[in-house]
Write an enzyme that holds these catalytic residues in place. Structure first.
Site, PDB file in Angstrom:
ATOM      1  N   THR A   1      -2.649  -4.046  -8.315  1.00 20.25           N
ATOM      2  CA  THR A   1      -3.176  -4.123  -6.935  1.00 20.25           C
ATOM      3  C   THR A   1      -4.493  -4.921  -6.876  1.00 20.25           C
ATOM      4  OG1 THR A   1      -4.149  -1.951  -7.300  1.00 20.25           O
ATOM      5  CG2 THR A   1      -2.133  -2.009  -6.033  1.00 20.25           C
TER       6      THR A   1
ATOM      7  N   ASP B   1       2.006  -1.425  -0.488  1.00 22.17           N
ATOM      8  CA  ASP B   1       2.524  -0.571  -1.551  1.00 22.17           C
ATOM      9  C   ASP B   1       3.581   0.424  -1.035  1.00 22.17           C
ATOM     10  OD1 ASP B   1       1.932  -0.489  -4.222  1.00 22.17           O
ATOM     11  OD2 ASP B   1       0.089   0.648  -4.013  1.00 22.17           O
TER      12      ASP B   1
ATOM     13  N   ASP C   1       7.474   0.391  -9.272  1.00 24.97           N
ATOM     14  CA  ASP C   1       6.053   0.132  -9.062  1.00 24.97           C
ATOM     15  C   ASP C   1       6.006  -0.970  -8.007  1.00 24.97           C
ATOM     16  OD1 ASP C   1       3.371  -0.248  -9.051  1.00 24.97           O
ATOM     17  OD2 ASP C   1       3.147  -0.456 -11.221  1.00 24.97           O
TER      18      ASP C   1
ATOM     19  N   ASP D   1       4.878   1.164 -15.384  1.00 25.21           N
ATOM     20  CA  ASP D   1       4.043   0.014 -15.750  1.00 25.21           C
ATOM     21  C   ASP D   1       4.578  -0.729 -16.970  1.00 25.21           C
ATOM     22  OD1 ASP D   1       2.076   0.017 -13.781  1.00 25.21           O
ATOM     23  OD2 ASP D   1       0.863   1.530 -14.818  1.00 25.21           O
TER      24      ASP D   1
ATOM     25  N   GLU E   1       5.696   5.222  -7.923  1.00 27.11           N
ATOM     26  CA  GLU E   1       4.267   5.465  -8.069  1.00 27.11           C
ATOM     27  C   GLU E   1       3.690   6.238  -6.870  1.00 27.11           C
ATOM     28  OE1 GLU E   1       1.773   2.065  -8.902  1.00 27.11           O
ATOM     29  OE2 GLU E   1       0.166   3.413  -9.523  1.00 27.11           O
TER      30      GLU E   1
ATOM     31  N   ILE F   1       3.694  -2.412  -6.013  1.00 29.62           N
ATOM     32  CA  ILE F   1       2.731  -3.501  -6.270  1.00 29.62           C
ATOM     33  C   ILE F   1       1.985  -3.137  -7.546  1.00 29.62           C
ATOM     34  CG2 ILE F   1       0.717  -4.815  -5.482  1.00 29.62           C
ATOM     35  CD1 ILE F   1       1.518  -4.330  -2.621  1.00 29.62           C
ATOM     36  N   ASP F   2       2.453  -3.690  -8.655  1.00 29.26           N
ATOM     37  CA  ASP F   2       1.752  -3.480  -9.919  1.00 29.26           C
ATOM     38  C   ASP F   2       0.629  -4.525  -9.964  1.00 29.26           C
ATOM     39  OD1 ASP F   2       1.204  -2.626 -12.538  1.00 29.26           O
ATOM     40  OD2 ASP F   2       2.474  -4.217 -13.365  1.00 29.26           O
TER      41      ASP F   2
END
Ligand code: AMP
Ligand code: MG
Length: 354
Positions: free
Chosen positions: A150, A50, A145, A291, A73, A147-148
């Protein structure tokens, strides 16, 4: 099918950044998660992935558009303390590996990438922290984002690397990298990995994971009876029971398609589901702009509609969140009004129970 829009250059740079970030996150999964060298429940690999992916994307964006603020994020405060040293070193190494990887077709050294483009540890931490912009109604800003989804990433299922450009509260560019999504849902032999990209007014397209071979996206026409709902895997993120009741009201038979991350928006654009429904599970949770911003422009450019349950557009200009949570409903033009009507009917039923 060259994109000659006002934001064509921005799109090109972001696709290059997302392409590198997808390679980074895939390698984190292969090296650190798949082999289960980890104690069960240890989330540190996803954290490393991330941070490194945010550092990478933020570095490229800042290098190319130095005046643009970033809403990301993650923030790096935990990495600056002594106990974060090991993690910090891994993140810096991963981000530098991705930054210095050879140039691919269409890449430009002027974007701060390619052999020799190493950054110091401090520069990498600064890049992560640059994502602290508060958002708001005016000017240009990027959302990242890294790693949307996770939870999907850890399960080896869907996750997405998501970047958008918002200008005066309107999403102008959205790019979603989905390393684990089938290239072609009707032909699994083609393997996985695709990048989805849209520029407002210039259409939505699917690219290879290398950022090549664009194919236009257009949401296929659907009949309500055959509608497949896309929803989160995680029941904590969106109400499954609400969606079940909506399908009953609509008389829909098809099973829901559960998928993590903004891959749902991409899947909607390819007709893998007919509507994406995300109703709140807890009072007070506010959806984050990173998101939904890339998904919103993607769906609109593929011919769909994205609103909240009142039928109002999502407001990307009130800060890092969308504000009070009235849910998110994305669907093709033909079915969206019918989905909204049934959502409102179910809301009225729920209210009458209280
Ligand atoms: P999904 O993959 O659709 O389950 O969505 C993943 C996203 O859900 C994450 O990026 C989080 O930002 C977000 N999230 C976390 N908690 C909640 C919540 N209570 N309600 C809705 N979304 C959430
Ligand atoms: Mg997310």
């Amino acid at each position: 099918m060259a994109n000659t829009s006002k934001y064509a250059f921005e799109e090109k740079v972001v696709i290059a950044a997302v392409r590198r970030a997808c390679a980074l996150t895939s390698s984190v999964f292969e090296k650190l998660i798949k082999n289960e060298t980890l104690v069960k429940g240890d989330k540190s690999p996803v954290t490393v992935g991330d941070f490194a992916a945010q550092a990478l994307i933020s570095t490229i964006l800042h290098n190319t558009f130095p005046n643009d603020p970033i809403v990301g994020e993650e923030d790096a405060s935990d990495l600056r303390i002594e106990s974060g040293k090991l993690m910090r070193e891994r993140i810096v190494e991963l981000a530098n590996d991705a930054l210095t990887a050879p140039l691919a077709a269409g890449d430009n050294v002027a974007w701060g990438i390619g052999p020799g483009a190493h950054r110091t540890s401090d520069e990498i931490l600064e890049a992560i922290d640059r994502g602290n912009h508060p958002g708001g109604p005016n000017g240009r800003m990027w959302t990242i984002d890294p790693i949307d989804g996770t939870k999907g990433f850890l399960r080896g299922e869907q996750y997405a690397v998501c970047v958008s450009l918002i200008v005066d509260a309107t999403v102008q560019v959205g790019v979603i990298g989905c390393p684990n999504l089938l290239v072609d849902p009707s032909d699994p032999s083609k393997g996985t990995g695709a990048i989805f990209s849209a520029v407002r007014g210039a259409g939505a397209r699917q690219f290879t994971l290398e950022g090549t071979d664009p194919v236009s996206l257009s949401i296929p026409k659907t009949e309500v009876e055959g509608l497949k709902f896309l929803e989160s895997v995680e029941a904590a993120h969106s109400s499954h029971s609400f969606n079940d009741r909506v399908t009953e009201v609509l008389g829909v038979q098809a099973a829901h398609v559960r998928m993590d991350s903004q891959a749902k928006y991409a899947a909607l654009c390819r007709g893998e589901g007919g509507a994406y429904l995300r109703m709140p599970t807890v009072v007070g949770y506010k959806e984050k702009i990173w998101d939904h911003a890339p998904g919103e422009v993607l769906v609109v450019e593929a011919g769909g509609i994205v609103t909240d349950s009142r039928g109002e557009s999502l407001n990307f200009g009130v800060g890092r969140s969308l504000g009070e949570n009235f849910g998110v409903i994305a669907a093709g033009r033909d079915v969206h009004p019918k989905v909204i009507a049934s959502v409102q009917q179910v809301q009225a039923e729920e209210k009458s129970k209280i």
